[in-house]
Design a protein around this motif. Structure first.
Motif: not given
Lengths: 461, 380
Positions: A83-85, A87-90, A117, A248, A252-255, A260, B33-34, B55, B57-58, B60, B77, B80
C-alpha cells in the motif's frame, strides 16, 4: 540437494536446505521460473517469508528483496509495504508472501483482510498439513483423518477450506496445486500477474512427519486432496474487482496544492473581558444527544475569547446514544495545572440521566463553598438546599438547548464572562445551528432575570 | 508545560484541542504519511483524526482488523520508506508487542502511541491510568532500551510526537509516545498558529557505495536505510542476523548486531533527555512525575511554596532512556524524592530506584482516579 547458479530463476548457488523429497525447494524453483517468465526486474520483487521451514527460502534468492517476518504476520507486513508503494510510491513492487499452513492458521485474519481489501499481492501457501519445523503438530489445514504428532490417531476436526474461505472474501484469484504439478510455474506467474489479491495453495507432504506418520508418499497426495473434497486447479479467477490501491487513489486523490480547510473562521477579533479571580469548575450533565458537550465547548470557547485558560473533559456511557452525557469545564485566569474537578463551583443538570450521573460521581456532595446547582424543573422534587435553582430549562428552551441555557444562566448570575463572549463562541463553533443556539442564550438570560425577581424559585424545594 | 500562550496569541487563533488531536497534528507535521489503527478508547480519536487528515492529503490511513495487523501494516510501509504510526491502548499494545520487537530487530522506524487506561479490554476504558509504563519499555526480549516519551499537555502531545518521529527515523528504531486518558481526551486551548518548532531528523539513506544491508562501523552507528523495491537489495529478518541481514546464531558479527541495536540508542540517551524543571535553591524535597500526574505535582509544589516550603519539581518528558543526569541534578540538595504516578506499586519509581539507588525514594500512587495535588504535597 544443491542448485548451481541459475540466471533463469533468480535462484542463487546456495544449497537448498529442505529435507529430501520436501516440496518447498520445488516451489522455490517454480517461483523463480515464474518471475523470469514475467520479465520482472529483481529490484521490484519483494519476497516476504513467514516462519517455519518455508521461512528458510530468503537466501535462495540472493538478488531479490527479502523480508523474513514474524509468525503468521507476513501477509500484513507485505500489505503495508504494497500500500505504501502503490499509493505513496511508484507502484512497481511485486510482493510475494511465502507462508505455511501454520502461518496461515495463526495469521488467518491477515489473509482474509488482504483478500477482502483486494491488496495487490500474491500468497504462496505451502500447505503440508502440519507444523513441520516444530515437530509435526496439526494445524487448521490438517485434513480429517490425517495423522500428525498431536493427532497420532488421525485428526478429527475438518480442515479449513481456503477456497471456500476466499470465495467468502470475494478474492479474485485462487488456485490449488501439488508442488509436483508441471503447470505450477505458470499458475504462480498468473497469480503474480493478477491485479489484486491472489493465493496459490500448494499441497505437499512433509517428509519428516507427514510421510512416516501416515505411511504415504507424494503419490498419495492427489487422492488425499480429492478425498477431502479439495479440487485442484485454478478455482477462482475473476476480474470484476479493482485492486485496493486503485480504489483508494480514486477516492482520496492527492490534492493539487489545495490548502487544508482551517477552523475558526468565525472568530471575532475582539477580546472580551472577564471577572474571574480564581479557577472555576463547572459540571454540565444531561442526556446523550442533547448537546451537553457542545454547551460545555461553547463555555470553553467563550473563556478562550476572554483570555482565560480552560480545560474540558467529556464523559458518556459506552452506548453513546443513550444514558447520560457529562462535561467538566475548568476556567482560570492562570495556566491550569491540575485538571481534576474535585470541588465544582457549579453543577448544571438538565435531565434525570444527568442527575443520576452527578449523584453517582458525588459532585453534589463535593460542591465548593458558595457552589450552585442549576437544574431543570423536572428534578425539583429531588434537589433541595441552598444554592439550588430549578428552572423550566427544557420547557422554555428545548431539550437540545437546555444545557447551553443553563450555562448562560450561570454566567448571567455570576457574571464571569460577557454575554457577548458566549454569543461569539457560538459563532466560532456552530455552523447551521447558530441561530437556535443564540436564541437559547437570550431566552435563558431572560429566564435568569425572572428567577432573580422571584426568589421562591431558589432553594427550599 | 501549560505555558501561558494567551499573552501572545490572538483569541481567534486559539482553539480547543485534545491531546489525541495534537498527537495527530504532530504526526502530520513530522511527515507521517501512513497510519493504521484499530478502535480502542481512549486512543480512537487519533485513529479518526489521522484517517480524515491523511485521506484528505491522498496519503494512507487504513483500518486494521486487529492491532497486530495495524502495527504490521505500519512496519511494511516503513520498510518501503514511509513514515508510519499507529495508536492504541494497553489491550492493543499487548497484541502489538511481538511486531514491535520485530521492528526493533529489523531497525524499522515506527511510532506507536500508547494511550494508557485501566486494562484489560474489559477493564475501564474511560478511566485514566499510568500502569503501562514498564510494559511499554520492557515489552521486548533482550533488555533493549525503547525510547518512551510521555506528554502531559496537548502541546506536548504535539512536540513529543514529533520528537518520537525524529528519533525513530534518526536511529531506525521504534519509539513509544506514552500518553494517558486524562491527557489524551482532555480539551485545552491551543494556539495552532504558534506551535513550537521541532526539527525532525531524517532517516539516514543508503547509497550504492559500500552498501551492506546492515552497515555500521562503531556499534552505535545507525545503518543507512534502503527501501523495499529500490535499487539496493534489502535483506530484513527478525532473527538474529549478521551485517548481510542473514540469520546467524552466535558468531561475533551477529552478536555485534544485537549489541548495536542497544548501543545506538544508549549512546544518544543524553540527547534524548527531555524534562520540565521548576527547581528551587536549597529545596529539601523533590517531586518527580510524568504524564497527567506531573501537572498535579507541579501544582503541589506551587501550593507548598506558597505555604513556605522549599520544593522542587521535575517533570519527565523522556521516561526512557531514563534522564538520569537531569534527575541527579534536580535532587542535588534534597532529602527525599517523591515519585507520583497512577499505578498501585510505583512502577516507574522502581526503575528509578535501580538507576539512582543512592537517593531516598518515596511514592504517591493511586489507581482508577487522578492523584490530587494535596496528596502529593502531603508526601513531600
Amino acid at each position: 540437494m544443491t542448485t548451481g547458479p541459475d540466471r533463469q530463476s533468480f535462484l542463487g548457488d546456495r544449497p537448498v536446505p529442505y529435507c529430501k523429497g520436501c516440496g518447498h525447494g520445488l516451489v522455490a524453483r517454480r517461483l523463480g521460473e515464474a518471475l523470469v517468465r514475467l520479465g520482472l526486474d529483481a529490484s521490484q520483487i519483494v519476497l516476504t517469508s513467514d516462519i517455519g521451514c518455508v521461512g528458510l527460502v530468503d537466501p535462495l534468492f540472493p538478488t531479490l528483496h527479502t523480508v523474513h517476518t514474524i509468525h503468521g504476520r507476513s501477509t500484513a507486513v507485505a500489505a503495508g509495504a504494497v500500500l505504501a508503494d502503490t499509493v505513496l510510491g511508484e507502484g512497481r513492487m511485486k510482493n510475494i508472501v511465502m507462508i505455511g499452513d501454520g502461518g496461515a492458521t495463526i495469521g488467518l485474519l491477515h489473509l482474509t483482510q488482504a483478500a477482502l481489501m483486494n491488496v495487490d499481492l500474491t500468497v504462496l501457501l505451502h500447505n503440508n498439513m502440519l507444523y513441520g519445523m516444530t515437530g509435526g503438530q496439526h494445524s487448521a489445514l490438517t485434513p480429517e483423518g490425517f495423522a500428525t504428532s498431536t493427532t497420532p490417531q488421525g485428526n478429527w476436526v475438518p480442515a479449513l477450506d481456503m477456497e471456500q474461505l476466499l470465495r467468502g472474501c470475494q478474492a479474485g484469484f485462487f488456485a490449488r496445486q501439488l508442488a509436483t504439478d508441471a503447470e505450477l510455474a505458470d499458475v504462480i506467474a498468473s497469480a503474480i500477474a493478477f491485479p489484486g489479491f491472489a493465493l496459490v495453495e500448494i499441497l505437499e507432504l512433509c517428509t519428516g512427519f507427514g510421510v512416516p506418520l501416515n505411511h504415504m508418499d507424494g503419490k498419495a497426495l492427489r487422492a488425499l486432496a480429492e478425498a477431502d473434497g479439495r479440487q485442484l486447479g485454478t478455482r477462482i479467477h475473476r476480474n470484476d474487482r479493482r485492486p485496493y490501491h486503485e480504489v483508494y487513489r480514486e477516492r482520496f486523490p492527492a490534492p493539487s496544492g489545495r490548502p487544508e480547510a482551517t477552523r475558526g473562521d468565525g472568530s471575532p477579533a475582539r477580546v472580551f473581558a472577564h471577572r474571574l479571580q480564581r479557577p472555576a469548575t463547572v459540571v454540565v450533565a444531561g442526556s446523550a444527544g442533547e448537546r451537553v458537550q457542545t454547551a460545555a465547548a461553547i463555555l470553553c470557547q467563550a473563556a478562550i475569547l476572554s483570555r482565560l485558560h480552560c480545560v474540558q473533559k467529556n464523559d458518556y456511557p459506552v452506548t453513546v446514544g443513550s444514558g447520560f452525557s457529562l462535561s467538566e469545564v475548568k476556567l482560570a485566569p492562570e495556566p491550569i495545572l491540575y485538571t481534576g474537578a474535585d470541588a465544582p463551583d457549579a453543577v448544571l443538570i438538565t435531565s434525570a440521566d444527568g442527575l443520576r450521573e452527578v449523584r453517582g460521581r458525588g459532585d453534589l456532595n463535593r460542591l465548593g463553598p458558595g457552589g450552585v446547582v442549576i437544574a431543570d424543573e423536572s428534578l425539583a422534587s429531588e434537589l433541595s438546599g441552598d444554592g439550588v435553582l430549578t428552572l423550566p430549562l427544557r420547557r422554555a428552551l428545548s431539550p437540545d438547548t437546555a444545557a447551553l441555557g443553563a450555562v448562560a444562566i450561570l454566567n448571567q448570575r455570576n457574571g464571569m464572562l460577557e454575554r457577548e463572549a458566549l454569543l461569539a463562541a457560538i459563532g466560532v463553533l456552530a455552523g447551521d445551528g447558530r441561530a437556535a443556539l443564540e436564541r437559547a442564550v437570550e431566552t435563558a438570560v431572560s429566564l435568569a432575570g425572572q428567577a432573580a425577581a422571584d426568589p421562591a424559585e431558589e432553594g427550599g424545594r | 508545560m501549560a505555558t501561558d500562550i494567551r499573552a501572545e496569541s490572538a483569541p481567534s487563533s486559539l482553539t480547543l484541542r485534545s491531546g489525541n488531536q495534537m498527537v495527530a497534528e504532530g504526526a502530520l507535521r513530522a511527515g507521517c504519511r501512513f497510519f493504521s489503527g484499530y478502535p480502542i478508547t481512549p486512543a480512537s480519536e487519533i485513529y479518526r483524526e489521522m484517517t480524515v487528515r491523511l485521506q484528505a492529503r491522498g496519503d494512507v490511513a487504513l483500518g486494521a482488523p486487529d492491532e497486530i495487523s495495524a502495527l504490521c501494516y505500519c512496519i511494511g510501509a516503513s520498510q518501503r520508506g514511509a513514515k508510519a504510526m499507529t495508536a492504541t491502548s494497553g489491550p492493543g499494545w499487548a497484541l502489538m508487542i511481538e511486531a514491535f520487537q520485530y521492528a526493533l530487530m529489523t531497525e524499522t522506524p515506527v511510532v506507536v502511541v500508547l494511550v494508557q487506561r485501566l486494562g484489560p479490554s474489559t477493564g475501564g476504558a474511560t478511566q485514566g491510568a499510568q500502569g503501562d509504563v514498564l510494559l511499554a519499555e520492557f515489552a521486548t526480549s533482550g533488555g533493549y532500551t525503547v525510547p518512551v516519551f510521555a506528554p502531559s499537555t496537548p502541546v506536548e502531545c504535539f512536540t513529543l510526537t514529533m520528537e518520537a518521529f525524529s528519533w525513530s527515523e534518526a536511529l531506525r528504531t521504534p519509539v513509544v509516545v506514552l500518553s494517558d486518558k486524562e491527557v489524551a481526551m482532555t480539551y485545552e486551548a491551543v494556539d495552532l498558529a504558534r506551535l513550537p518548532e521541532v526539527p525532525v531528523h531524517a532517516r539516514p539513506m543508503a547509497s550504492a557505495e559500500g552498501y551492506r544491508p546492515v552497515r555500521f562501523g562503531a556499534l552505535d552507528e545507525v545503518p543507512p536505510f534502503a527501501p523495499l523495491a529500490g535499487s539496493l537489495k534489502v535483506t530484513l529478518t527478525g532473527s538474529a542476523h549478521n551485517k548481510d541481514g542473514w540469520l546467524r546464531k552466535n558468531d561475533a558479527e551477529t552478536l555485534d548486531v544485537l549489541r548495536h541495536l542497544e548501543a545506538k540508542v544508549d549512546a544518544r540517551a543524553r540527547d534524548m533527555a527531555m524534562v520540565t524543571r521548576d527547581l528551587q535553591e536549597d529545596a529539601d524535597a523533590l517531586v518527580v512525575s510524568y504524564g497527567i500526574t506531573s501537572r498535579a505535582a507541579r501544582e503541589a509544589v506551587r501550593l507548598g511554596r506558597a505555604a513556605g516550603r522549599r520544593l522542587s519539581f521535575l517533570g519527565l518528558l523522556t521516561l526512557f532512556p531514563i534522564p538520569v543526569e537531569a534527575i541527579r541534578e534536580a535532587a542535588r540538595t534534597v532529602r527525599r524524592v517523591v515519585v507520583a504516578e497512577e499505578n498501585l506499586s510505583g512502577l516507574y519509581r522502581k526503575v528509578l530506584g535501580g538507576a539512582l539507588p543512592d537517593l531516598e525514594w518515596h511514592g504517591v500512587n493511586t489507581l482508577g482516579r487522578m492523584i490530587r495535588p494535596a496528596e502529593i504535597l502531603e508526601a513531600l
